[in-house]
Design an enzyme around this catalytic site. Structure first.
Site, mmCIF file in Angstrom:
data_model
loop_
_atom_site.group_PDB
_atom_site.id
_atom_site.type_symbol
_atom_site.label_atom_id
_atom_site.label_comp_id
_atom_site.label_asym_id
_atom_site.label_seq_id
_atom_site.Cartn_x
_atom_site.Cartn_y
_atom_site.Cartn_z
ATOM 1 N N GLY A 195 26.137 7.826 -5.938
ATOM 2 C CA GLY A 195 25.945 6.639 -6.774
ATOM 3 C C GLY A 195 26.252 5.351 -6.039
ATOM 4 O O GLY A 195 26.130 5.284 -4.814
ATOM 5 N N SER A 196 26.673 4.351 -6.795
ATOM 6 C CA SER A 196 26.813 2.990 -6.258
ATOM 7 C C SER A 196 27.939 2.869 -5.237
ATOM 8 O O SER A 196 28.999 3.476 -5.384
ATOM 9 C CB SER A 196 27.074 2.028 -7.409
ATOM 10 O OG SER A 196 27.471 0.780 -6.904
ATOM 11 N N THR A 197 27.706 2.029 -4.225
ATOM 12 C CA THR A 197 28.746 1.761 -3.234
ATOM 13 C C THR A 197 29.889 0.954 -3.840
ATOM 14 O O THR A 197 30.948 0.837 -3.231
ATOM 15 C CB THR A 197 28.179 0.958 -2.043
ATOM 16 O OG1 THR A 197 27.529 -0.196 -2.556
ATOM 17 C CG2 THR A 197 27.202 1.771 -1.247
ATOM 18 N N VAL A 198 29.684 0.408 -5.034
ATOM 19 C CA VAL A 198 30.768 -0.283 -5.731
ATOM 20 C C VAL A 198 31.904 0.705 -6.046
ATOM 21 O O VAL A 198 33.034 0.318 -6.301
ATOM 22 C CB VAL A 198 30.222 -0.977 -7.004
ATOM 23 C CG1 VAL A 198 31.331 -1.613 -7.817
ATOM 24 C CG2 VAL A 198 29.203 -2.035 -6.617
#
Lengths: 387, 275
Positions: free
Chosen positions: B61-64
């Site tokens: 998923g997101s690198t956040v």
């Protein structure tokens, strides 16, 4: 990993955030088998929009940025609001305040406040062979493919670490041997306009980590911008070569490569699968931000079609200032030209539910980031439909 | 058992293992203020990563997601340590900026959920007190593209009746490759095997035992096999057929590791010139 005495000193005796930055670069380098850290001339940081990084991202930036400064030229990706006109975007004050804290953190370390996903269009672009640390997938693929500069697809924290140290680990696309083509692509479809975005969206899932090589890919630098942005959304591709066109095509072929065909049907399928909406609340043009030249083209279309629903155009403050007349025309015919932010990193959900756009990257991210249904269609067709 | 991993970020942590066989999405998957797993599709949904030894294949998923790990660490709600099989950017960045002890290269199924695990990320070791580890060599002999599989007899101590490569326990300070050559000579009577490749270790957890399998491929110039008491049957099979046999744990993975391993020429060079 080998570190120079200067790098070793930064790792051991630097300020706390410099030590964290060095640890991050060294660890990423070790995981990827890098032998050393090399200097970069330019860092481009992503993770500036409050929409994407949220409260924990803001916390990290406030903690990290309080005791450091950038050591190389550093530009920053779009934030989530137009700094001058955010009230017109329907954004609540509390939201804008959070975003302003991110801006202040970056301002404090001395970045160039570009807030743009097209840093290569602002000032002197990077040269062939120049080593960069660029986050923002659409900018990284453009720098590698169209300009022949060298950058991996960085994340926000790794690009920030490069900004405050001046280094990046040497692996991946910094090395000659990793820049060779891995697959040939034959485009058996008509191209032009939004179809470059569709090509990117369609090709991404067909790749298996290889760098694509095109014998023929006509179109302008702008077309390649839209293509690359879409391709980098549906794959981890960060470089492509075009025969007789891009700077490294001559040395990029070696051995026998498999060939992928992208057909008319593939493009239509991509358009259909990313079109989830019925009736648009607005037309959004951006992702990546528009160049001055593109703003001028849109002004002509706005004058011709005079659309009856909101048209939100996303550009950089730099391009906007160089296309003042075009901006005035677009706004006179009902459009809004925002700077500092971009299509899928602004909180569109305060105003709209269904967004029509010609951007492949926009169509890819709008549903998850901005809770939008999407109509992916050519810009002239959209403006005509809603005129 | 104490097994050697690779260091991602230094420090030490211990606690009960929380094992996920699936990649974890930290953004949207883990609550950044509490550490609760809020991904309703996750088998770990509703549990909490705080103070746990989190073992999983990698991030997704997101690198956040890196910032979520940072936010947890900032509130003292981070995992006590991270054991990740493949260190992707999300987890690597999250461990470094959150200063969370972390190692990699160990698959999550080495650990049982809930057991007490000690991670020394400075030394890159993972320790479980009540589990004993055994180093095992396993050799895949290859002749004209076919691989030798052996069915273990009823007289051996473990995994009777299942299929395996030529295998044996490493004893004391013995050199792994010497044990491999000894086993080939004893178990199948083939002389002069030529080392083709050395694979990364494969881990097979079986109750309170952990087998650390060191896989090799050898080229041999004969298909004449002389079995000893340890095996009841043998077959020369195509590599693609291996997974169809009822094998010892992780047989197919061990073969894959050996087949994709470091070629012998390079392995020799790596050791440097003779003295």
């Amino acid at each position: 990993m080998y570190l120079t005495p200067e790098q070793e000193k930064l790792l051991q005796d630097g300020r706390p955030s410099e030590q964290t930055a060095m640890k991050l670069l060294v660890t990423l380098g070790e995981v990827h088998g890098a032998g050393r850290l090399i200097p970069v001339t330019w860092a481009h940081i992503s993770g500036a929009s409050y929409l994407t990084i949220g409260d924990t991202g803001l916390e990290f930036l406030e903690d990290f940025c309080h005791d450091v400064s950038v050591r190389v030229k550093t530009t920053v990706n779009p934030i989530s609001i137009d700094l001058e006109r955010w009230r017109e975007m329907g954004v609540p004050k509390e939201y804008a305040e959070k975003q302003m804290k991110i801006v202040e953190a970056y301002r404090g370390i001395g970045v160039e406040e570009t807030y743009s996903c097209t840093p290569y269009l602002i000032g002197q672009p990077p040269s062939k062979g120049e080593h960069l640390a660029w986050a923002e997938s659409s900018a990284a693929i453009y720098a590698n493919a169209v300009l022949g500069a060298r950058t991996n697809r960085e994340g926000g924290p790794s690009a920030l670490s490069s900004a405050v140290t001046g280094f990046t680990p040497e692996f991946g696309l910094h090395l000659d041997e990793n820049r060779k083509a891995g697959v040939k692509v034959n485009v058996e479809a008509k191209l032009g306009g939004m179809r470059y975005s569709l090509l990117g969206l369609a090709l991404g899932p067909m790749l298996d980590g290889e760098i694509p090589y095109f014998q023929k890919l006509p179109g302008s630098d702008e077309d390649l911008k839209w293509f690359g942005a879409a391709l980098a959304s549906t794959s981890d591709a960060t470089l492509f070569h075009v025969e007789k066109r891009t700077p490294e095509w001559r040395n990029s072929l070696h051995g026998r490569l498999r060939t992928i065909r992208v057909t008319e049907k593939d493009l239509k399928d991509a358009q259909r699968s990313f079109s989830t909406g019925e009736e648009a609340d607005a037309i959004g043009i951006g992702s990546p931000q528009l160049s001055a030249k593109e703003l001028e083209a849109i002004a002509v279309l706005m004058k011709r079609y005079r659309p009856k629903l909101p048209v939100w155009v996303f550009s950089s403050r730099d391009a906007k200032s160089r296309a003042g007349d075009a901006v005035k025309t677009i706004e006179r015919f009902g459009g809004r030209v925002w700077a500092d932010t971009c299509l899928e990193v602004s909180p569109l959900y305060y105003m709209f539910k269904t967004m029509a756009t010609p951007s492949g990257k926009g169509a890819y991210y709008l549903p998850s980031l901005c809770k939008q249904k999407v109509i992916l269609e050519d810009l002239a067709k959209l403006l005509r439909r809603y005129s | 058992m104490r097994i050697q991993a690779k260091r991602l970020f230094g420090g030490r942590g211990q606690g009960p293992a929380m094992v996920s066989s699936n990649p974890i999405s930290f953004l949207g998957g883990v609550a950044p203020t509490t550490g609760e797993i809020i991904d309703t599709h996750s088998p770990l949904s509703g549990r909490n990563v705080s103070g746990r030894i989190l073992a999983f294949p990698g991030g997704k998923g997101s690198t956040v997601g890196s910032y979520i790990l940072y936010g947890l660490a900032r509130r003292g709600r981070a995992p006590a340590a991270i054991i990740v099989e493949r260190p992707d950017t999300i987890v690597t960045v999250g461990a470094v900026i959150g200063k969370i002890p972390a190692v990699y290269g160990i698959p999550p199924d080495v650990l049982h959920d809930g057991e007490w695990v000690e991670v020394d990320a400075d030394k890159a070791t993972v320790r479980v007190r009540d589990v004993t580890s055994y180093d095992v060599v396993t050799c895949f002999l290859r002749n004209r593209g076919r691989i030798l599989l052996l069915r273990r007899s009823a007289k051996v101590g473990t995994f009777q009746g299942t299929w395996a490569g030529v295998s044996g326990y490493v004893e004391g300070d013995e050199v792994f490759l010497e044990r491999a050559l000894k086993e080939i000579s004893e178990e199948v009577g083939i002389a002069d095997p030529v080392l083709a490749a050395t694979g990364e270790p494969v881990y097979a957890r079986n109750g309170d035992r952990l087998f650390i399998v060191h896989p090799y491929t050898f080229e041999v110039d004969t298909r004449n096999v002389r079995l000893d008491w340890e095996h009841a049957e043998y077959r020369w099979v195509k590599p693609a057929e291996i997974s169809a046999f009822k094998g010892v744990p992780k047989l197919a993975e061990a073969y894959q590791s050996a087949a994709n391993g470091v070629p012998a020429r390079m392995a020799n060079r790596r050791r440097g010139p003779p003295p």
